[in-house]
Write a protein that holds these residues in place. Structure first.
Motif, PDB file in Angstrom:
ATOM      1  N   GLN A  16     -17.018  14.079  19.831  1.00 18.26           N
ATOM      2  CA  GLN A  16     -17.307  12.832  18.924  1.00 18.26           C
ATOM      3  C   GLN A  16     -18.102  11.748  18.251  1.00 18.26           C
ATOM      4  OE1 GLN A  16     -13.792  13.076  19.795  1.00 18.26           O
ATOM      5  NE2 GLN A  16     -13.140  15.490  18.273  1.00 18.26           N
ATOM      6  N   ASP A  17     -17.245  11.445  19.687  1.00 21.69           N
ATOM      7  CA  ASP A  17     -19.172   9.940  19.712  1.00 21.69           C
ATOM      8  C   ASP A  17     -20.441  10.947  20.759  1.00 21.69           C
ATOM      9  OD1 ASP A  17     -20.392   7.579  20.090  1.00 21.69           O
ATOM     10  OD2 ASP A  17     -19.749   8.482  22.431  1.00 21.69           O
ATOM     11  N   PHE A  18     -20.596  11.667  20.695  1.00 23.49           N
ATOM     12  CA  PHE A  18     -21.547  12.464  22.015  1.00 23.49           C
ATOM     13  C   PHE A  18     -21.949  13.079  19.908  1.00 23.49           C
ATOM     14  CE2 PHE A  18     -23.659  16.872  22.209  1.00 23.49           C
ATOM     15  CZ  PHE A  18     -24.779  15.990  22.929  1.00 23.49           C
ATOM     16  N   GLY A  19     -21.392  13.520  19.085  1.00 26.17           N
ATOM     17  CA  GLY A  19     -21.978  14.083  18.121  1.00 26.17           C
ATOM     18  C   GLY A  19     -22.479  13.207  16.942  1.00 26.17           C
ATOM     19  N   ARG A  20     -22.005  12.117  17.108  1.00 24.80           N
ATOM     20  CA  ARG A  20     -22.368  10.711  16.011  1.00 24.80           C
ATOM     21  C   ARG A  20     -23.808  10.300  16.746  1.00 24.80           C
ATOM     22  NH1 ARG A  20     -16.720   9.097  15.978  1.00 24.80           N
ATOM     23  NH2 ARG A  20     -17.372   7.810  17.865  1.00 24.80           N
ATOM     24  N   ARG A  21     -23.880  10.591  17.874  1.00 28.31           N
ATOM     25  CA  ARG A  21     -25.228   9.968  18.775  1.00 28.31           C
ATOM     26  C   ARG A  21     -26.438  10.969  18.462  1.00 28.31           C
ATOM     27  NH1 ARG A  21     -25.222   6.296  23.571  1.00 28.31           N
ATOM     28  NH2 ARG A  21     -23.408   5.217  22.942  1.00 28.31           N
ATOM     29  N   MET A  22     -26.042  12.280  18.364  1.00 27.07           N
ATOM     30  CA  MET A  22     -26.803  13.205  17.737  1.00 27.07           C
ATOM     31  C   MET A  22     -27.221  13.997  16.384  1.00 27.07           C
ATOM     32  SD  MET A  22     -27.856  15.004  21.294  1.00 27.07           S
ATOM     33  CE  MET A  22     -27.505  14.048  21.077  1.00 27.07           C
ATOM     34  N   SER A  23     -26.287  13.270  16.069  1.00 27.51           N
ATOM     35  CA  SER A  23     -26.019  12.737  14.080  1.00 27.51           C
ATOM     36  C   SER A  23     -27.517  11.840  14.278  1.00 27.51           C
ATOM     37  CB  SER A  23     -25.021  12.562  13.120  1.00 27.51           C
ATOM     38  OG  SER A  23     -24.302  13.690  12.991  1.00 27.51           O
ATOM     39  N   LEU A  24     -27.724  10.825  14.008  1.00 28.22           N
ATOM     40  CA  LEU A  24     -28.218   9.424  14.842  1.00 28.22           C
ATOM     41  C   LEU A  24     -29.853   9.758  14.588  1.00 28.22           C
ATOM     42  CD1 LEU A  24     -28.755   6.421  13.928  1.00 28.22           C
ATOM     43  CD2 LEU A  24     -28.165   5.976  16.387  1.00 28.22           C
ATOM     44  N   LEU A  25     -30.109  10.721  16.085  1.00 33.70           N
ATOM     45  CA  LEU A  25     -30.876  10.917  16.320  1.00 33.70           C
ATOM     46  C   LEU A  25     -31.558  11.584  15.790  1.00 33.70           C
ATOM     47  CD1 LEU A  25     -30.414  11.298  20.342  1.00 33.70           C
ATOM     48  CD2 LEU A  25     -31.283   9.693  19.019  1.00 33.70           C
ATOM     49  N   LEU A  26     -31.138  13.152  15.171  1.00 39.25           N
ATOM     50  CA  LEU A  26     -31.223  13.832  13.876  1.00 39.25           C
ATOM     51  C   LEU A  26     -32.133  12.967  12.469  1.00 39.25           C
ATOM     52  CD1 LEU A  26     -31.595  17.079  12.960  1.00 39.25           C
ATOM     53  CD2 LEU A  26     -29.688  16.983  12.129  1.00 39.25           C
ATOM     54  N   GLU A  27     -31.484  11.933  12.132  1.00 43.80           N
ATOM     55  CA  GLU A  27     -31.615  11.502  11.489  1.00 43.80           C
ATOM     56  C   GLU A  27     -33.392  10.536  11.840  1.00 43.80           C
ATOM     57  OE1 GLU A  27     -28.739   9.238  10.212  1.00 43.80           O
ATOM     58  OE2 GLU A  27     -27.433   9.937  10.249  1.00 43.80           O
ATOM     59  N   ARG A  28     -33.203  10.502  12.537  1.00 45.97           N
ATOM     60  CA  ARG A  28     -34.368   9.879  12.785  1.00 45.97           C
ATOM     61  C   ARG A  28     -35.491  10.455  13.105  1.00 45.97           C
ATOM     62  NH1 ARG A  28     -32.623   3.808  15.620  1.00 45.97           N
ATOM     63  NH2 ARG A  28     -30.703   3.660  13.955  1.00 45.97           N
ATOM     64  N   GLY A  59     -27.720  24.539   9.635  1.00 47.39           N
ATOM     65  CA  GLY A  59     -27.502  23.615  10.686  1.00 47.39           C
ATOM     66  C   GLY A  59     -27.857  23.515  12.001  1.00 47.39           C
ATOM     67  N   VAL A  60     -27.887  22.328  12.628  1.00 46.84           N
ATOM     68  CA  VAL A  60     -27.995  22.328  13.898  1.00 46.84           C
ATOM     69  C   VAL A  60     -28.209  23.248  14.872  1.00 46.84           C
ATOM     70  CG1 VAL A  60     -28.542  21.173  16.107  1.00 46.84           C
ATOM     71  CG2 VAL A  60     -28.684  20.432  13.457  1.00 46.84           C
ATOM     72  N   GLU A  61     -29.269  24.023  15.288  1.00 49.46           N
ATOM     73  CA  GLU A  61     -28.690  25.379  16.113  1.00 49.46           C
ATOM     74  C   GLU A  61     -28.993  25.561  17.233  1.00 49.46           C
ATOM     75  OE1 GLU A  61     -29.900  29.638  14.741  1.00 49.46           O
ATOM     76  OE2 GLU A  61     -29.671  29.042  12.629  1.00 49.46           O
TER      77      GLU A  61
END
Length: 263
Positions: A16-28, A59-61
């Motif tokens: 879950q923490d990894f997913g949050r980090r990836m989401s933040l990077l995708l946003e940026r 979504g992200v593939e």
């Protein structure tokens, strides 16, 4: 064994923490271009670290870590192999060349911008590659003398600058798809710790000379007893990813939108 993401300062407590980090990077991230129904979005920062996202309406593939390589290798393109798990991770098979254009060894590497460049790599083309080697397991010796002493009693001995394209070999009696992996032994020319500006975590970067030329090596500090220094000899299994910095053909597919980033 270190993960590829941890080699550029991206670790997580749990999925879950990894997913949050990836989401933040995708946003940026920023758009690098589109191919058909897919878009390549790239996050990067001043440390040189990057993550390339292949995105569709679903979504992200695919998410591929990378680094802005300083090293350059000359190669001849052979073909693309097939990754059984992700079509956006198909490795490119090449021959690494010397200054006279003679082959050193075959090699497989992933391209972090494969979505936009696959159709632009021609069989037999001469390419310039910026290649990064992400450490999955690494040993370090203070210098060549220590390295040679350590393997004095070993049946198999390695030169201080040697490379085996391990991703192209399968154990006897087994079949495995070609993979972007190499067993690399090399001499550290430059080294320094970098900080991933999003996570605040550090990672090890080094320019390492081995058979065939220099590679940008990335490693998690957790895998090292101490930071690398010039003159160290390193050895281990590495995952290879990079970009074609010269030798691509012009895009030919109608409707393709693309903005190239400097490697």
């Amino acid at each position: 064994m270190a993960s590829n993401m941890s080699c550029i300062g991206i670790t997580a407590r749990d999925p879950q923490d990894f997913g949050r980090r990836m989401s933040l990077l995708l946003e940026r991230s920023e758009s690098a271009g589109k191919w058909g129904a897919h878009e390549l979005r790239v996050w990067s920062d001043a440390s040189g670290a990057s993550v390339s996202f292949v995105v569709s309406e679903d979504g992200v593939e695919c998410a591929t870590p990378g680094f802005r390589a300083r090293s350059r290798l000359q190669a001849r393109a052979a073909r693309f192999a097939s990754d059984p798990d992700c079509r956006f991770c198909d490795p490119l098979l090449v021959e690494i060349l010397d200054a006279k254009g003679e082959p050193f060894y075959p090699l497989a590497t992933q391209l972090d911008d494969l979505l936009l460049t696959r159709e632009r790599v021609s069989e037999g083309a001469l390419l310039e590659l910026g290649l990064c080697a992400f450490a999955r397991g690494i040993e370090v010796w203070t210098d060549e003398a220590a390295f040679l002493t350590a393997q004095a009693d070993e049946e198999v001995r390695f030169a201080a600058e040697s490379l085996i394209p391990s991703g192209l070999f399968s154990p006897e009696g087994e079949e495995h798809p070609e993979a972007a992996e190499a067993f690399l032994t090399g001499r550290v020319l430059e080294a320094g710790l970098r900080e991933n500006l999003v996570t605040g975590e550090t990672f090890q970067h080094a320019i390492v000379r081995t058979l065939g030329g220099n590679y940008d090596v990335l490693a998690s500090p957790r895998e090292l007893g101490s930071p690398l220094e010039p003159g160290n000899i390193i050895q281990g299994e590495f995952w290879l990813v990079g970009r074609v910095t010269s030798g691509l053909t012009e895009a030919s597919r109608p409707g393709m939108q693309q903005r190239l980033f400097r490697a």
